[in-house]
Design an enzyme around this catalytic site. Sequence first.
Site, PDB file in Angstrom:
ATOM      1  N   TYR A 126     -56.166 -14.257 -38.020  1.00  0.00           N
ATOM      2  CA  TYR A 126     -56.447 -12.897 -38.485  1.00  0.00           C
ATOM      3  C   TYR A 126     -55.738 -12.677 -39.814  1.00  0.00           C
ATOM      4  CZ  TYR A 126     -56.901  -7.778 -38.436  1.00  0.00           C
ATOM      5  OH  TYR A 126     -57.198  -6.475 -38.758  1.00  0.00           O
TER       6      TYR A 126
ATOM      7  N   PHE B 161     -60.504  -3.958 -44.247  1.00  0.00           N
ATOM      8  CA  PHE B 161     -60.534  -5.357 -44.694  1.00  0.00           C
ATOM      9  C   PHE B 161     -60.024  -6.208 -43.542  1.00  0.00           C
ATOM     10  CE2 PHE B 161     -58.445  -9.207 -45.902  1.00  0.00           C
ATOM     11  CZ  PHE B 161     -59.080  -9.709 -47.024  1.00  0.00           C
ATOM     12  N   GLU B 162     -60.806  -7.167 -43.129  1.00  0.00           N
ATOM     13  CA  GLU B 162     -60.328  -8.127 -42.126  1.00  0.00           C
ATOM     14  C   GLU B 162     -61.024  -9.445 -42.419  1.00  0.00           C
ATOM     15  OE1 GLU B 162     -61.652  -6.425 -38.334  1.00  0.00           O
ATOM     16  OE2 GLU B 162     -59.629  -5.715 -37.917  1.00  0.00           O
ATOM     17  N   ILE B 163     -60.272 -10.522 -42.374  1.00  0.00           N
ATOM     18  CA  ILE B 163     -60.907 -11.838 -42.303  1.00  0.00           C
ATOM     19  C   ILE B 163     -60.368 -12.435 -41.019  1.00  0.00           C
ATOM     20  CG2 ILE B 163     -61.262 -14.095 -43.361  1.00  0.00           C
ATOM     21  CD1 ILE B 163     -60.685 -12.918 -46.055  1.00  0.00           C
TER      22      ILE B 163
ATOM     23  N   HIS C  64     -57.244  -2.406 -32.991  1.00  0.00           N
ATOM     24  CA  HIS C  64     -57.290  -3.848 -33.303  1.00  0.00           C
ATOM     25  C   HIS C  64     -55.885  -4.451 -33.298  1.00  0.00           C
ATOM     26  CE1 HIS C  64     -61.452  -4.357 -35.423  1.00  0.00           C
ATOM     27  NE2 HIS C  64     -61.552  -3.888 -34.202  1.00  0.00           N
TER      28      HIS C  64
END
Length: 526
Positions: free
Chosen positions: A235, A362-364, A399
């Site tokens: 994450y 924003f998340e990768i 999250h």
Amino acid sequence: MIRLAPRFRLYRDRYRRFYYGLVTFSILTLIMYIYLVFNVTDPSEENFVSYSLQDLDSETQHTFYKGCADINSYLNDQSYRKSNASFIMLARNEELSDILTTLYSIESHFNQWYHYPYVFLNDEPFTEEFKEKVRQSVTGSVQFGTLNELEWEFPVEVRETMEFTERIKDQSDRGVLYGDVESYHKMCRFYSGLFYKHPMVRAYDWYWRIEPDVSFFCDITYDPFFEMEKNGKEYGFTVVLQELYWSVPGLFRATRSYINKNNIRLGSLWKLFAGTFDYARTGDEYLHKTVFDEKLLKEKLEEKINIDHLLDKTQNGDVDLNDKGNLRGLNHLLNRAQSKVPIFEDKFDNEVFDLCHFWSNFEIAKRTVFDNPIYDGYFKHLESLGGFWKERWGDAPVHSLGLALTLDIEQIHYFRDIGYKHSTLVHCPKNAPQEFQLPYFAGDDKFSNRNAKQYDPPFNLGSGCRCECPSIHLEIEDTSYPCMDFWLELAHGMEENTNFGDGGYYPYVDLDQREEEMKEEYEFNS
Ligand SMILES: Nc1nc2c(ncn2[C@@H]2O[C@H](COP(=O)(O)OP(=O)(O)O)[C@@H](O)[C@H]2O)c(=O)[nH]1
Ligand SMILES: *[C@@H]1O[C@H](CO)[C@@H](O)[C@H](O)[C@H]1NC(C)=O
Ligand SMILES: [Mg+2]
């Protein structure tokens, strides 16, 4: 590495004083006076170095590249494999122009070289114009999905009750940001527990979440999915900050009850979000109960010192309400009488939520960080408690707490080298030194005349590649107190120097000593 500990602490403490001075300054003229006395004239402030000017790398937490990667050799490297990954964006037709802004930014700074696909989701069908414009703007394939009722709407048995409507309406009266916007609740619920189950998202192992009207400021010349996989990361985030308390008063308790009921073995990431009640060591019962972070410490100590001063005067019979010190004491006394300790409502097992979370716009991430039985059960538990409508639980804190059920700190990556802006918050890194920079070349004709502006000057400790930061910006890395401090201490494995509770972690604070220090700084007129 250990030598870094006092350094971070030192800067942090100095920074805190400055920051809180600044906040108070803008709110109360009375406190402005105190601020001027304490902070601006504090000579130690001269030595302050903000995080954004420091090298923050540790052995387990560092940027994947310093400066620019040579894209062509990167792509042609034997070991490189394109990831099974996609961008995802939930959006509305009417947001098209903001979406095109985002797409131009992400394409010109990254995807023109890597051509990852996109998944767009909407609760209504996308218009032909929307699809056409989007397809024209990107260099990867695009899919458009429409959410069904089960994915988007609250369950029928909930949404048709009077309580549902009233609870949501009520949140605007309580001043919860977006609290009375029903669609916002739906969006938070969708991103909390449903996006990762959508067939178009499940078709990939990794995703990069983007939103309308976001900007990227640096070139991302390597493949973040590939690097994460290679480095054991699951994450990635760009911003960590505190949630507004009133949107999630019951979330932590709900999370804790899920953990206890299911005997979840927490990941070490939990330490970033949970604090203990033993933060403040003091003989004063009231302070012990009310102080659990630096902000409250300052407030409550100030309150105590002023009240003590006033009581002292009362005893001697020489209270003078024209005296600033006495007046301040009186105000503090009134405040204390009226004050609540809201955070205690959400106390559980002697732990509290420090409100820190990764900003989820924003998340990768690897899809399975959410698409797994533990997280799924967590979402169901939260849904059953009604927190997505009774309160305004955001997908970001959900999250973060949910990730901590399974992930360790080492599996999280801070994309410090990705310059990013969403709404008014900006993270923009310093450029790496000149020898780590490479000239821009277009990966797609669409970007062959990307406006060739002047990139920001290189900086000896910088990590960015061809960054062009907004000329004036308040760097979130320097202002997301106390979350960045916690993150850095954990990233550097420094928590053994601090106070550990059961699972939770906080820097150790001796309140009585701090009170003595603060008293010395105070000047009473009489
Ligand atoms: N289709 C659809 N998308 C939504 C809706 N509400 C929010 N979104 C999307 O969800 C994301 C987050 O919403 P946004 O309004 O940006 O929230 P903020 O970033 O917290 O201010 C954005 O990508 C929005 O386009 C909605 O009612 N329908
Ligand atoms: C990508 O991942 C999904 C989900 O794990 C899988 O179903 C799909 O076959 C993968 N695609 C490729 C090209 O490997
Ligand atoms: Mg947004």
